[in-house]
Design a protein around this motif. Sequence first.
Motif, PDB file in Angstrom:
ATOM      1  N   TRP A   1      54.040 -82.979  82.164  1.00 12.97           N
ATOM      2  CA  TRP A   1      53.414 -83.034  83.497  1.00 12.97           C
ATOM      3  C   TRP A   1      53.769 -81.846  84.366  1.00 12.97           C
ATOM      4  O   TRP A   1      53.401 -81.800  85.547  1.00 12.97           O
ATOM      5  CB  TRP A   1      53.734 -84.375  84.179  1.00 12.97           C
ATOM      6  N   THR A   2      54.505 -80.858  83.787  1.00 14.78           N
ATOM      7  CA  THR A   2      54.735 -79.605  84.513  1.00 14.78           C
ATOM      8  C   THR A   2      53.881 -78.473  83.920  1.00 14.78           C
ATOM      9  O   THR A   2      53.922 -77.350  84.397  1.00 14.78           O
ATOM     10  CB  THR A   2      56.218 -79.186  84.453  1.00 14.78           C
ATOM     11  N   ASP A   3      53.127 -78.759  82.856  1.00 10.80           N
ATOM     12  CA  ASP A   3      52.323 -77.731  82.178  1.00 10.80           C
ATOM     13  C   ASP A   3      50.850 -77.885  82.600  1.00 10.80           C
ATOM     14  O   ASP A   3      50.134 -78.745  82.108  1.00 10.80           O
ATOM     15  CB  ASP A   3      52.479 -77.882  80.652  1.00 10.80           C
ATOM     16  N   ARG A   4      50.419 -77.012  83.496  1.00  8.24           N
ATOM     17  CA  ARG A   4      49.058 -77.166  84.046  1.00  8.24           C
ATOM     18  C   ARG A   4      47.963 -76.943  82.994  1.00  8.24           C
ATOM     19  O   ARG A   4      46.845 -77.387  83.165  1.00  8.24           O
ATOM     20  CB  ARG A   4      48.844 -76.201  85.212  1.00  8.24           C
ATOM     21  N   SER A   5      48.300 -76.228  81.908  1.00 10.80           N
ATOM     22  CA  SER A   5      47.251 -75.937  80.929  1.00 10.80           C
ATOM     23  C   SER A   5      46.890 -77.166  80.085  1.00 10.80           C
ATOM     24  O   SER A   5      45.851 -77.193  79.431  1.00 10.80           O
ATOM     25  CB  SER A   5      47.660 -74.764  80.026  1.00 10.80           C
ATOM     26  N   THR A   6      47.742 -78.172  80.077  1.00  9.70           N
ATOM     27  CA  THR A   6      47.415 -79.388  79.310  1.00  9.70           C
ATOM     28  C   THR A   6      47.349 -80.653  80.176  1.00  9.70           C
ATOM     29  O   THR A   6      46.501 -81.521  79.939  1.00  9.70           O
ATOM     30  CB  THR A   6      48.456 -79.650  78.185  1.00  9.70           C
ATOM     31  N   CYS A   7      48.206 -80.753  81.201  1.00  6.76           N
ATOM     32  CA  CYS A   7      48.328 -82.065  81.875  1.00  6.76           C
ATOM     33  C   CYS A   7      47.068 -82.470  82.630  1.00  6.76           C
ATOM     34  O   CYS A   7      46.885 -83.652  82.925  1.00  6.76           O
ATOM     35  CB  CYS A   7      49.548 -82.124  82.780  1.00  6.76           C
ATOM     36  N   VAL A   8      46.201 -81.509  82.926  1.00  2.03           N
ATOM     37  CA  VAL A   8      44.978 -81.853  83.678  1.00  2.03           C
ATOM     38  C   VAL A   8      43.908 -82.466  82.774  1.00  2.03           C
ATOM     39  O   VAL A   8      42.889 -82.961  83.268  1.00  2.03           O
ATOM     40  CB  VAL A   8      44.401 -80.595  84.388  1.00  2.03           C
ATOM     41  N   LEU A   9      44.147 -82.415  81.456  1.00  3.20           N
ATOM     42  CA  LEU A   9      43.049 -82.747  80.530  1.00  3.20           C
ATOM     43  C   LEU A   9      43.047 -84.187  80.018  1.00  3.20           C
ATOM     44  O   LEU A   9      42.003 -84.706  79.634  1.00  3.20           O
ATOM     45  CB  LEU A   9      43.114 -81.816  79.300  1.00  3.20           C
ATOM     46  N   PHE A  10      44.216 -84.829  79.986  1.00  2.00           N
ATOM     47  CA  PHE A  10      44.320 -86.061  79.196  1.00  2.00           C
ATOM     48  C   PHE A  10      44.371 -87.338  80.044  1.00  2.00           C
ATOM     49  O   PHE A  10      44.737 -87.310  81.208  1.00  2.00           O
ATOM     50  CB  PHE A  10      45.541 -85.986  78.284  1.00  2.00           C
ATOM     51  N   GLY A  11      44.005 -88.454  79.408  1.00  2.00           N
ATOM     52  CA  GLY A  11      44.038 -89.762  80.068  1.00  2.00           C
ATOM     53  C   GLY A  11      44.344 -90.857  79.057  1.00  2.00           C
ATOM     54  O   GLY A  11      44.464 -90.601  77.850  1.00  2.00           O
TER      55      GLY A  11
END
Length: 324
Positions: A151-161
Amino acid sequence: MKPVYTRIAGTGRGLPDKILTNQDLEKMVDTTDEWIRSRSGIERRHIAADNETNLDFCELAARNAMQAADVGPKDIDLVIVGTTTPDQVFPNMGCLLQRRLGIHGCAAFSLEAACTGFIYALDIADKFIRTGSAKCALIVGGETLSRMTDWTDRSTCVLFGDGAGAVVLEPAAKPGILSTHLHADGKYADLLFFPSGVSKKPKDFYARRDFIHMKGSEVFKVAVTKLGEIVVEALEANDLPPEKLDWLVPHQANLRIIEATARKLKMPMEKVILTVQDHGNTSTASVPMALDVAVRDGRIQRGQTILLEAFGGGFTWGAALIRY
Ligand code: COA
């Protein structure tokens, strides 16, 4: 003997109540709603609460699908759960789900093929039913990717649910599932992965903690190519021109990847079921949840022809052509 086919008797989904919006993410990492929307099409995603697990969403999805199919625990004679985020390594998620639902004695197992898990499970269950080995199969795709996201990595955390989707499958005199197509190529293993398993001994054994790693733009290119190929493969196998398709139900990873697949099929976006804006990428749950959304809102009707497709870590990719 008359040939037996497989039909989808009911669909269901189960989602966490908690919703994380792009605006919420703006407060967590250096990102913007505009960036997330324009690069992925995602606006919000459901995230499991601390006391919830994947099994909770699988159970809810399964109960909804069983109710829609009008079947009870005694009717189910095969349980397959596609997942990369099982509650525990064993008992497998199929057995854990059996216990929740009061299903006893039939085969039950988990299947791990990343985002393509549900299509893989559908293919296997179809074979069980067409060979007479099962008469009522419960197939679930469920994930809590939030538990493997940094949740500190903007390149991945915005993508998943998080969430789960399910179908109940039964024998039918007519298809049903017209064909399924599965592929994988392990040479791409380093582009999208979750590094730790049970067997690999980490340097710091007691601080084992890992997250999803992804080379986003490289994944993007292979996904567009392989999904373009698999949709054509599924149509050609059935001698079906793309204009005869009523709906495309794609894996909901990224709107731009979905649009590229639709362009390949020359399908207008009005015939594509989209949930990526509301669910984000829920891996193996995305296709059955999107299917359920469109069945329940009345867009997908009995007798229509639907193409399901998915792509994920491995890489794995697959498609299923269905007469609903
Ligand atoms: N907010 C703002 N900027 C961000 C960001 C974010 N959340 N995430 C990354 N960026 C930045 C990067 O740091 C990079 O900056 P730089 O150019 O200064 O280095 C820039 O945005 C572009 O990054 P890039 O990775 O090239 O963006 P992209 O156009 O490829 O889009 C993805 C990124 C991840 C959305 C896209 O590659 C993608 O969707 N890939 C497929 C992912 C997928 O579907 N995976 C699952 C398969 S099942």
